[in-house]
Scaffold this active site. Structure first.
Site, PDB file in Angstrom:
ATOM      1  N   LYS A 109       0.788  -1.235   0.000  1.00  0.00           N
ATOM      2  CA  LYS A 109       0.000   0.000   0.000  1.00  0.00           C
ATOM      3  C   LYS A 109       0.824   1.290   0.000  1.00  0.00           C
ATOM      4  CE  LYS A 109      -3.312  -1.048  -0.757  1.00  0.00           C
ATOM      5  NZ  LYS A 109      -3.496  -1.681  -2.108  1.00  0.00           N
ATOM      6  N   HIS A 122       7.142  -7.325  -2.125  1.00  0.00           N
ATOM      7  CA  HIS A 122       6.959  -6.564  -0.880  1.00  0.00           C
ATOM      8  C   HIS A 122       7.926  -7.081   0.190  1.00  0.00           C
ATOM      9  CE1 HIS A 122       3.423  -4.512  -2.330  1.00  0.00           C
ATOM     10  NE2 HIS A 122       2.654  -5.566  -2.342  1.00  0.00           N
ATOM     11  N   SER A 161      -4.598   2.956   4.088  1.00  0.00           N
ATOM     12  CA  SER A 161      -4.767   2.253   2.817  1.00  0.00           C
ATOM     13  C   SER A 161      -4.862   0.738   3.047  1.00  0.00           C
ATOM     14  CB  SER A 161      -3.597   2.600   1.899  1.00  0.00           C
ATOM     15  OG  SER A 161      -3.815   2.120   0.601  1.00  0.00           O
TER      16      SER A 161
HETATM   17  P1  A3P Z   1      -4.860   4.906  -1.094  1.00  0.00           P
HETATM   18  O1  A3P Z   1      -5.529   3.676  -0.592  1.00  0.00           O
HETATM   19  O2  A3P Z   1      -4.357   5.793   0.006  1.00  0.00           O
HETATM   20  O3  A3P Z   1      -5.680   5.668  -2.078  1.00  0.00           O
HETATM   21  P2  A3P Z   1      -0.121  -0.262  -3.790  1.00  0.00           P
HETATM   22  O4  A3P Z   1      -0.082  -0.107  -5.269  1.00  0.00           O
HETATM   23  O5  A3P Z   1       1.227  -0.373  -3.167  1.00  0.00           O
HETATM   24  O6  A3P Z   1      -1.074  -1.299  -3.353  1.00  0.00           O
HETATM   25  O7  A3P Z   1      -0.634   1.135  -3.201  1.00  0.00           O
HETATM   26  C1  A3P Z   1      -1.952   1.537  -3.369  1.00  0.00           C
HETATM   27  C2  A3P Z   1      -2.069   2.987  -2.973  1.00  0.00           C
HETATM   28  O8  A3P Z   1      -1.424   3.804  -3.965  1.00  0.00           O
HETATM   29  C3  A3P Z   1      -3.510   3.457  -2.898  1.00  0.00           C
HETATM   30  O9  A3P Z   1      -3.549   4.454  -1.883  1.00  0.00           O
HETATM   31  C4  A3P Z   1      -3.686   4.031  -4.290  1.00  0.00           C
HETATM   32  O10 A3P Z   1      -4.773   4.913  -4.420  1.00  0.00           O
HETATM   33  C5  A3P Z   1      -2.363   4.738  -4.480  1.00  0.00           C
HETATM   34  N1  A3P Z   1      -2.059   5.017  -5.894  1.00  0.00           N
HETATM   35  C6  A3P Z   1      -2.115   4.159  -6.927  1.00  0.00           C
HETATM   36  N2  A3P Z   1      -1.845   4.782  -8.083  1.00  0.00           N
HETATM   37  C7  A3P Z   1      -1.619   6.081  -7.781  1.00  0.00           C
HETATM   38  C8  A3P Z   1      -1.305   7.259  -8.562  1.00  0.00           C
HETATM   39  N3  A3P Z   1      -1.184   7.200  -9.870  1.00  0.00           N
HETATM   40  N4  A3P Z   1      -1.129   8.423  -7.894  1.00  0.00           N
HETATM   41  C9  A3P Z   1      -1.252   8.476  -6.556  1.00  0.00           C
HETATM   42  N5  A3P Z   1      -1.554   7.423  -5.774  1.00  0.00           N
HETATM   43  C10 A3P Z   1      -1.741   6.230  -6.376  1.00  0.00           C
HETATM   44  C1  EST Z   2      -2.416  -7.793  -4.514  1.00  0.00           C
HETATM   45  C2  EST Z   2      -1.525  -6.743  -4.583  1.00  0.00           C
HETATM   46  C3  EST Z   2      -0.609  -6.536  -3.571  1.00  0.00           C
HETATM   47  O1  EST Z   2       0.274  -5.543  -3.655  1.00  0.00           O
HETATM   48  C4  EST Z   2      -0.591  -7.377  -2.499  1.00  0.00           C
HETATM   49  C5  EST Z   2      -1.467  -8.443  -2.418  1.00  0.00           C
HETATM   50  C6  EST Z   2      -1.369  -9.354  -1.261  1.00  0.00           C
HETATM   51  C7  EST Z   2      -2.500 -10.329  -1.145  1.00  0.00           C
HETATM   52  C8  EST Z   2      -2.907 -10.881  -2.484  1.00  0.00           C
HETATM   53  C9  EST Z   2      -3.432  -9.767  -3.332  1.00  0.00           C
HETATM   54  C10 EST Z   2      -2.405  -8.650  -3.450  1.00  0.00           C
HETATM   55  C11 EST Z   2      -3.908 -10.302  -4.677  1.00  0.00           C
HETATM   56  C12 EST Z   2      -4.955 -11.423  -4.497  1.00  0.00           C
HETATM   57  C13 EST Z   2      -4.410 -12.537  -3.607  1.00  0.00           C
HETATM   58  C14 EST Z   2      -3.986 -11.949  -2.313  1.00  0.00           C
HETATM   59  C15 EST Z   2      -3.674 -13.154  -1.452  1.00  0.00           C
HETATM   60  C16 EST Z   2      -4.700 -14.200  -1.914  1.00  0.00           C
HETATM   61  C17 EST Z   2      -5.416 -13.568  -3.090  1.00  0.00           C
HETATM   62  O2  EST Z   2      -5.792 -14.500  -4.016  1.00  0.00           O
HETATM   63  C18 EST Z   2      -3.324 -13.288  -4.351  1.00  0.00           C
END
Ligand code: A3P
Ligand code: EST
Length: 294
Positions: free
Chosen positions: A48, A107, A137
């Protein structure tokens, strides 16, 4: 452990003392023995932190801003190394079958990254986001991705987050393990908040780090294509290709808010004080400074 605790950990296990999804741990040998290639580029984050954003930027850099080449789901173009799901997700398999140069998403903290990436001196990009916005997030991610248990109230979840009782464990340990490696010339350590503040500057840094030719035109294309609104509406980056059983975007969209400072809408004054105090203890002695707003 009482029954609610058992329920919380139902789909989680432990690997080298860090909480992770059972599905991922089951085939850990394949991750540990993964064979890197010298021209692999690794994108590392705590979950996140903006992984998808920096991934799309790096992919654009590698493809000289050709948007047509971005028309496949991001998790197919940039496999998620340790991701494993019985039915249809297998990061290691995807990567093995991919031609070079590969862009790898992970990660993992430094200690768990497969040794091969260090031995082959691969370039790595670490993206760091402030802990409070990550916790917010992550809370919504728990709600929308059904593999997670019910996170409870936000303060209850924050308590778990502070104690590393979430997949990928302690945010504090994770960021510090990578921060200590920042002088390694193969590692670029960047911040989500800096990207929010001045995206052109950070894109330029990435282009230079990756040894590509910088141009205003390329930066223009990247900034446009990877804006929050573009990525939110783009089916190849917004994860809507996944079925609701895996990610339920009716509960909360993957592209949720995309701002720095949303924590202010979630932390009460009391929770914030408690968090800050604990944060100070956890980060004692570290020179890493994260901005919680821009
Ligand atoms: P929020 O939940 O705070 O909106 P990851 O990709 O590591 O899972 O992170 C997801 C987070 O990055 C989310 O935060 C998402 O909205 C934000 N994010 C994804 N694309 C983005 C962009 N182009 N600009 C700013 N934030 C972005
Ligand atoms: C997707 C994006 C990310 O950055 C982390 C994770 C961790 C958990 C993941 C999920 C994801 C994608 C969907 C899964 C999940 C665990 C089980 C599920 O099927 C692979």
């Amino acid at each position: 452990m009482d029954s609610s605790e058992l329920d919380y950990y139902k789909n989680f296990g432990e690997i080298h003392g860090m909480i992770l999804y059972k599905d991922f741990i089951k085939y850990w040998d394949n991750v540990e023995t993964f064979q890197a290639r010298p021209d692999d580029i690794v994108i590392v984050t705590y979950p996140k932190s903006g992984t998808t954003w920096v991934s799309e930027i790096v992919y654009m850099i590698y493809n000289e801003g050709d948007v047509e080449k971005c028309k496949d789901a991001i998790f197919n173009r940039i496999p998620f190394l340790e991701c494993r799901n019985e039915e249809f997700m297998n990061g290691v398999k995807q990567l093995k079958e991919m031609t070079s140069p590969r862009i790898v998403k992970t990660h993992l903290p430094t200690e768990l990254l497969p040794a091969s990436f260090w031995e082959k001196n691969c370039k790595m990009i670490y993206l760091c986001r402030n802990a409070k916005d990550v916790a917010v997030s992550y809370y919504y991610f728990f709600l929308m991705v059904p593999v997670h248990p019910n996170p409870g109230t936000f303060p209850e979840f924050v308590e778990r987050f502070m104690h590393g009782q979430v997949p990928y464990g302690s945010w504090y340990k994770h960021v510090q393990s990578w921060w200590e490696k920042r002088e390694n010339p193969n590692i670029l350590f960047i911040f989500y908040e800096d990207m929010k503040e001045d995206i052109r500057k950070e894109v330029m840094k990435l282009i230079q780090f990756l040894g590509r030719k910088p141009s205003e035109e390329l930066v223009d294309k990247i900034v446009k294509h990877t804006s929050f609104q573009e990525m939110k509406n783009n089916p190849y980056t917004n994860y809507t290709i996944l079925p609701d059983e895996i990610m339920n975007q009716n509960i909360s969209p993957f592209m949720r808010k995309g701002i720095a400072g949303d924590w202010k809408n979630h932390f009460t004054v009391a929770l914030n004080e408690k968090f800050d105090k604990h944060y100070e203890q956890q980060m004692k002695g570290s020179t890493l400074k994260c901005r919680t707003e821009v």
